[in-house]
Enzyme design. Structure first.
Site, PDB file in Angstrom:
ATOM      1  N   LYS A   1      26.446  55.260  17.980  1.00 11.40           N
ATOM      2  CA  LYS A   1      26.482  53.834  17.674  1.00 11.40           C
ATOM      3  C   LYS A   1      27.893  53.295  17.902  1.00 11.40           C
ATOM      4  O   LYS A   1      28.781  54.014  18.369  1.00 11.40           O
ATOM      5  CB  LYS A   1      25.980  53.610  16.257  1.00 11.40           C
TER       6      LYS A   1
ATOM      7  N   GLU B   1      23.646  53.300  21.481  1.00  6.23           N
ATOM      8  CA  GLU B   1      23.543  51.875  21.181  1.00  6.23           C
ATOM      9  C   GLU B   1      24.554  51.093  22.003  1.00  6.23           C
ATOM     10  O   GLU B   1      25.714  51.506  22.118  1.00  6.23           O
ATOM     11  CB  GLU B   1      23.810  51.663  19.695  1.00  6.23           C
TER      12      GLU B   1
END
Length: 299
Positions: A169, A204
């Site tokens: 992420k 992400e």
């Protein structure tokens, strides 16, 4: 199709902790008021509409205190019900029925609420390729149960834990690249090469410009975080089938249909488990005309 089953060992662990909390030294009310030989039949009744999830909890929860309890499940997992419906019936020794009641109700109320909310999201995305999936935003200690409820509602599960898959992420990428986007492909490719061939790798991104460098590293899934519908459509076109496309962020009942229509493969929805309000269910002893419980427990 029935949902993948709820693991028995995980359910047992939840019940052990729940009953240790709720009756650490026994149920003094039932022990003081209810004769040991008294028996009772009670019905689990819905006070509002919903979607059922929790049959395994009902069976294991009441048999936790009385292995001989008789359980009758009257609706199937994932089945919709209306207010007033009788969902299950339990018969056995009255003391353990009353002791088990609150823990079972608490869990089944939450599970059925999650299943009902999930079913609404699934219905809104019907006819698209998008799958509705949960997240790790679950109640600590109840993840297995809550994710089972998502399956009962027709949804799917994301990774179960931090040990199941790699998901890089924004904070991971900031540490890895030191803020230099030119390093993105190299650092992700190096990580990919250290992983076993069965480990899923998801990354992400929060900008269109990150898509190509991430795909060049050979990832399995790319998560488009907080993209507008127009950006999602562009992202799907740029990925062009080279990875699974997941949409995340800004997903609710008002937006999910438009998000699904962009062509994404997966829509992750934290609200399935972190914002749900428990359904109102009740467990009531069945009384005969004389006000006596069906098997001898006076009201």
């Amino acid at each position: 199709m029935p949902p993948m089953p709820l693991p028995a060992l995980a359910l047992r662990s939840v019940l052990e902790l729940a009953y240790a909390e709720d009756a650490p030294h026994g149920d003094v009310t039932s022990l003081a008021l209810i004769p040991e030989a008294a028996r009772a039949t009670a019905e689990l009744r819905a006070r509002v509409p919903g979607v059922f999830s929790g049959g395994p909890v009902i069976e294991a929860g009441f048999r936790f205190h009385d292995p001989e309890a008789r359980i009758e499940l009257l609706v199937a997992e994932g089945e919709a019900f209306e207010a007033g419906a009788v969902l299950a019936r339990v018969s056995g020794r009255a003391q353990p029925v009353l002791t088990a009641e609150r823990v079972v109700l608490n869990l089944v109320q939450r599970m059925s609420a999650i299943a009902a909310l999930t079913a609404r999201y699934v219905a809104l995305t019907a006819g698209t390729r998008a799958r509705i999936v949960d997240t790790r935003k679950t109640t600590p200690g109840l993840r297995e149960i809550e994710r089972y409820a998502v399956r009962c509602g027709g949804g799917r599960n994301h990774r179960f834990s931090l040990s199941d898959a790699v998901m890089a992420k924004d904070n991971h990428l900031a540490v890895l690249t030191g803020g230099d986007p030119a390093r993105l492909t190299d650092v992700l490719r190096a990580a990919r090469e250290r992983l076993g061939h069965t480990t899923h790798f998801e990354v992400e991104v929060d900008a269109i410009e990150q898509i190509e460098p991430v795909l060049a590293a050979g990832v399995d899934t790319i998560m488009l975080d907080n993209f507008t519908p127009a950006m999602l459509r562009e992202g799907v076109a740029r990925v062009a089938g080279r990875a699974i496309v997941e949409a995340s962020g800004g997903v609710n009942l008002d937006t999910v249909a438009e998000i699904a229509a962009t062509g994404v493969d997966v829509i992750s929805v934290g609200a399935l488990t972190h914002s749900v309000v428990n359904l109102d269910l009740g467990l009531d002893v069945v009384l005969d005309a004389a006000g006596v419980g069906a098997e001898g427990l006076r009201s």
